[in-house]
Design a protein around this motif. Structure first.
Motif, PDB file in Angstrom:
ATOM      1  N   VAL A 300      37.577 -19.306  21.655  1.00 49.99           N
ATOM      2  CA  VAL A 300      38.231 -20.598  21.459  1.00 49.99           C
ATOM      3  C   VAL A 300      39.598 -20.452  20.800  1.00 49.99           C
ATOM      4  CG1 VAL A 300      38.050 -22.853  20.344  1.00 49.99           C
ATOM      5  CG2 VAL A 300      36.017 -21.790  21.333  1.00 49.99           C
ATOM      6  N   LEU A 301      39.646 -19.649  19.708  1.00 49.65           N
ATOM      7  CA  LEU A 301      40.869 -19.548  18.922  1.00 49.65           C
ATOM      8  C   LEU A 301      41.621 -18.239  19.126  1.00 49.65           C
ATOM      9  CD1 LEU A 301      39.473 -20.946  15.536  1.00 49.65           C
ATOM     10  CD2 LEU A 301      40.693 -22.203  17.323  1.00 49.65           C
ATOM     11  N   GLY A 302      40.965 -17.272  19.784  1.00 52.07           N
ATOM     12  CA  GLY A 302      41.598 -15.972  19.968  1.00 52.07           C
ATOM     13  C   GLY A 302      41.586 -15.127  18.711  1.00 52.07           C
ATOM     14  N   ILE A 303      40.684 -15.421  17.763  1.00 52.99           N
ATOM     15  CA  ILE A 303      40.590 -14.683  16.494  1.00 52.99           C
ATOM     16  C   ILE A 303      39.187 -14.102  16.377  1.00 52.99           C
ATOM     17  CG2 ILE A 303      40.828 -14.805  13.989  1.00 52.99           C
ATOM     18  CD1 ILE A 303      42.527 -17.320  14.366  1.00 52.99           C
ATOM     19  N   PRO A 304      39.049 -12.773  16.142  1.00 48.11           N
ATOM     20  CA  PRO A 304      37.718 -12.175  15.983  1.00 48.11           C
ATOM     21  C   PRO A 304      36.993 -12.783  14.789  1.00 48.11           C
ATOM     22  CG  PRO A 304      39.392 -10.476  16.284  1.00 48.11           C
ATOM     23  CD  PRO A 304      40.129 -11.758  16.071  1.00 48.11           C
ATOM     24  N   PRO A 305      35.661 -12.967  14.879  1.00 48.40           N
ATOM     25  CA  PRO A 305      34.913 -13.618  13.793  1.00 48.40           C
ATOM     26  C   PRO A 305      34.989 -12.879  12.472  1.00 48.40           C
ATOM     27  CG  PRO A 305      33.432 -12.700  15.459  1.00 48.40           C
ATOM     28  CD  PRO A 305      34.800 -12.647  16.022  1.00 48.40           C
ATOM     29  N   GLN A 306      35.060 -11.532  12.513  1.00 49.56           N
ATOM     30  CA  GLN A 306      35.086 -10.776  11.254  1.00 49.56           C
ATOM     31  C   GLN A 306      36.372 -11.008  10.457  1.00 49.56           C
ATOM     32  OE1 GLN A 306      34.756  -9.478  14.292  1.00 49.56           O
ATOM     33  NE2 GLN A 306      36.240  -7.833  14.674  1.00 49.56           N
ATOM     34  N   ASN A 307      37.409 -11.489  11.113  1.00 46.82           N
ATOM     35  CA  ASN A 307      38.660 -11.748  10.396  1.00 46.82           C
ATOM     36  C   ASN A 307      38.559 -12.959   9.460  1.00 46.82           C
ATOM     37  OD1 ASN A 307      39.541  -9.686  11.994  1.00 46.82           O
ATOM     38  ND2 ASN A 307      41.237 -10.780  12.937  1.00 46.82           N
ATOM     39  N   PHE A 308      37.558 -13.820   9.689  1.00 49.63           N
ATOM     40  CA  PHE A 308      37.407 -15.023   8.869  1.00 49.63           C
ATOM     41  C   PHE A 308      36.645 -14.769   7.568  1.00 49.63           C
ATOM     42  CE2 PHE A 308      38.201 -16.891  13.021  1.00 49.63           C
ATOM     43  CZ  PHE A 308      38.924 -18.036  12.736  1.00 49.63           C
ATOM     44  N   ILE A 309      35.709 -13.821   7.589  1.00 46.42           N
ATOM     45  CA  ILE A 309      34.735 -13.670   6.512  1.00 46.42           C
ATOM     46  C   ILE A 309      35.435 -13.443   5.164  1.00 46.42           C
ATOM     47  CG2 ILE A 309      32.728 -12.401   5.694  1.00 46.42           C
ATOM     48  CD1 ILE A 309      32.351 -14.027   8.292  1.00 46.42           C
TER      49      ILE A 309
END
Length: 618
Positions: A300-309
């Motif tokens: 959806v956003l083009g950002i890997p999930p691990q980058n948010f944690i």
């Protein structure tokens, strides 16, 4: 004299017998006292203590030394009268010291060593009320009974084994757990009931227990039927008869393992569902940091999930106004504990995305809210549909207004003239001819309007299916020019179209025919008397361009923007006061779009107009 001597001797003998009897009684009391003393001072002398009876002589317990003195096993002694168990009598022993007045029903009994004629101990029992026993002795025996009851009443199954794995003591619960009788279980060893395949061997466990002063294992016990029962085993080394043995507790964990399995399966299903969801799923703590983000963030956003944690939205670089909005909404849900839904738009992957964001509070066991679950759904298509529906409703309202207005003119004329003709008897031939021409023009106007309306409504319902085919565009233009020859002749318009050869295109012939007919009719309508209409057919690389140019009224730049759109519908009177709705141009735009072409206008007020469209080649 001799008699006196005999009497004196007999008297002395009786006195001596009395003294001996007195001494004997004192000796017995002294010996009994010594036994009590030895019980208080020396634990080993408890081997002489048999056990406990109640005030009705019922035998409650016996010690391990009973068969040494009695010659009967313990299980044969219990639930008997003490005088039956020890003396094989049918009634209490003579001189029994149990007091029926004693309020304490528990009494101790001892094996009392006593001299006989052969100078050896005899098995004589002395029963003494419990309230006469030294407090220390009573406490010890009550403690034994307490631990005996505790051993049997504990919720877990208990076992005592030696270093060889032999079973020394066990509880009924362990027998029930494994479906053995007590007699059957007493013949088993630890190796008969423990399955070491899922854990350490017996020797390895024993070493660890001795080294660590205890250990906890998970293993399987083997029931009588062969079923494996998962248990948690807690083992501790203890001293028993001067030897080290192992005190083991078993707790059935079958339900717990099943619950854990179900929880794991549920977690796997949940994670599979969440990870494969198209919606963006996030979890936040009270500091607005991400603690979980599903894989949809990449899509959806083009950002890997691990980058948010471990980061906030602000630390991720999202716009400040959105970060402020998100944090305010999260704080509201943290405080209220009520699920909330908000809408916002964000630019991602080169496009604007409309989101519906649902914030769900997560309560813990203390009814606190440590986390929020946020589900963001892309509703861009829904938003576009809602906007399109809104526009369609506006268009529908305006469309009906236009149709009602434009139908009123021709039908109004028809109604007025028909009433006049009906009520007039002295009309001249010239008047009748004039009225006939007006009626005919009104009828033609209404017919054209209804025909365009029918075509447009069919296109809106999808009733007109796109059926492309190869056809000669030149021939189609010629046929439509012939249809409007009467109107051209009436306004004395000069129409010029020259095409030497056939030009084939690939499109829906019916739709292109409708477009050409409408554009030619408009050109005639807005061209002055003795005016000119030119039709051009220009070949391009991938398509043909058809242009219909007139020298009539023309259209201002401002009104040109209103063409081809129903919500900004534009129409004007023709040069001969012809009326229209503009619906024909809207229909032309839709048909050209369906055939992958383009349509446009070039015009200037008072200088005529040129409508052009393209059609793909074959």
């Amino acid at each position: 004299m001799k008699l006196d001597i005999n009497l004196k001797e007999e008297s002395k003998i009786r006195m001596l017998e009395d003294e001996i009897l007195e001494l004997k009684q004192r000796l017995e009391l002294a010996q009994a006292g010594s036994v009590k003393l030895s019980h208080s001072s020396d634990y080993k002398s408890f081997s002489e203590l048999f056990g406990v009876v109640d005030s009705d002589f019922n035998l409650l317990s016996v010690n391990n030394e009973s068969n040494h003195f009695i010659g009967k096993p313990q299980n044969k002694l219990k639930v008997q009268k003490c005088y039956s168990a020890f003396r094989d009598l049918n009634q209490p022993c003579d001189g029994c010291t149990i007091s029926t007045d004693n309020t304490n029903k528990l009494v101790w009994y001892f094996l009392q060593p006593q001299l006989s004629n052969k100078n050896r101990p005899c098995n004589r029992s002395i029963i003494t009320p419990a309230n006469l026993i030294e407090p220390f002795e009573l406490t010890l025996k009550e403690t034994d009974l307490f631990y005996e009851q505790l051993f049997e009443s504990t919720g877990d199954a208990l076992l005592i084994i030696d270093c060889k794995g032999r079973i020394l003591k066990f509880t009924k619960k362990l027998c029930e757990m494994l479906s053995y009788s007590e007699e059957e279980f007493s013949k088993l060893t630890i190796f008969d009931i423990d399955d070491p395949t899922n854990s350490l061997s017996f020797d390895e466990r024993a070493c660890q227990i001795k080294r660590d002063k205890g250990a906890i294992f998970e293993t399987d016990l083997i029931s009588k039927s062969g079923k494996l029962i998962p248990v948690e085993s807690s083992s501790s080394p203890i001293r028993y008869h001067s030897k080290t043995v192992f005190f083991v507790t078993f707790r059935n964990i079958e339900e717990r393992l099943n619950a854990q399995k179900e929880l794991l399966e549920s977690e796997i299903r949940f994670r599979t569902l969440v990870e494969n969801a198209n919606d963006l799923v996030m979890r936040f703590d009270r500091e607005h940091r991400h603690v979980f983000v599903n894989s949809a963030s990449q899509q959806v956003l083009g950002i890997p999930p691990q980058n948010f944690i471990g980061k906030t939205h602000q630390e991720m670089g999202f716009p400040d106004d959105l970060c402020l909005l998100w944090e305010e909404e999260m704080d509201k849900v943290f405080e209220s504990g009520i699920t909330d839904v908000i809408d916002f738009s964000i630019q991602a992957k080169g496009r604007d995305i409309d989101f519906e964001w649902q914030l769900i509070p997560e309560f813990d066991t203390e009814d606190e809210i440590p986390y929020l679950l946020a589900v963001a759904r892309d509703v861009s298509k829904r938003t576009m549909s809602e906007k399109a529906l809104e526009e369609a409703l506006k268009t529908k309202d305006k469309f009906f207004s236009i149709i009602a207005h434009d139908l009123r003119n021709p039908f109004g004329s028809l109604r007025t003239l028909s009433e006049y003709l009906q009520n007039s008897e002295d009309l001249t031939k010239e008047e009748i001819q004039e009225f006939a021409e007006i009626i005919h023009a009104s009828a033609c106007q209404g017919y054209d309007l209804l025909e365009n309306l029918l075509e447009w409504s069919r296109s809106q319902r999808g009733s007109i299916k796109w059926q492309p085919q190869e056809f000669d565009l030149v021939e189609l233009i010629d046929s439509n020019i012939k249809l409007i020859q009467a109107n051209i002749h009436k306004k004395q318009i000069h129409l010029n179209f020259q095409a030497e050869t056939s030009q084939y295109v690939f499109a829906d012939k019916y739709m292109i025919d409708t477009v050409i007919r409408n554009l030619l009719a408009n050109a005639v309508k807005f061209t002055y008397m003795n005016g000119n209409i030119d039709v051009f057919l220009i070949e391009k690389e991938k398509h043909y361009c058809v242009s219909i140019k007139d020298d009539g009224k023309g259209i201002s730049k401002n009104n040109q923007k209103k063409l081809f759109h129903l919500d900004n519908q534009y129409s004007s009177l023709g040069t001969a006061m012809e009326t229209g709705t503009g619906l024909g141009l809207i229909l032309c735009k839709e048909f050209i779009d369906i055939n992958n072409g383009e349509i446009w206008v070039e015009s200037e007020g008072g200088k005529g107009s040129c409508f052009s469209f393209t059609v793909p080649k074959k």
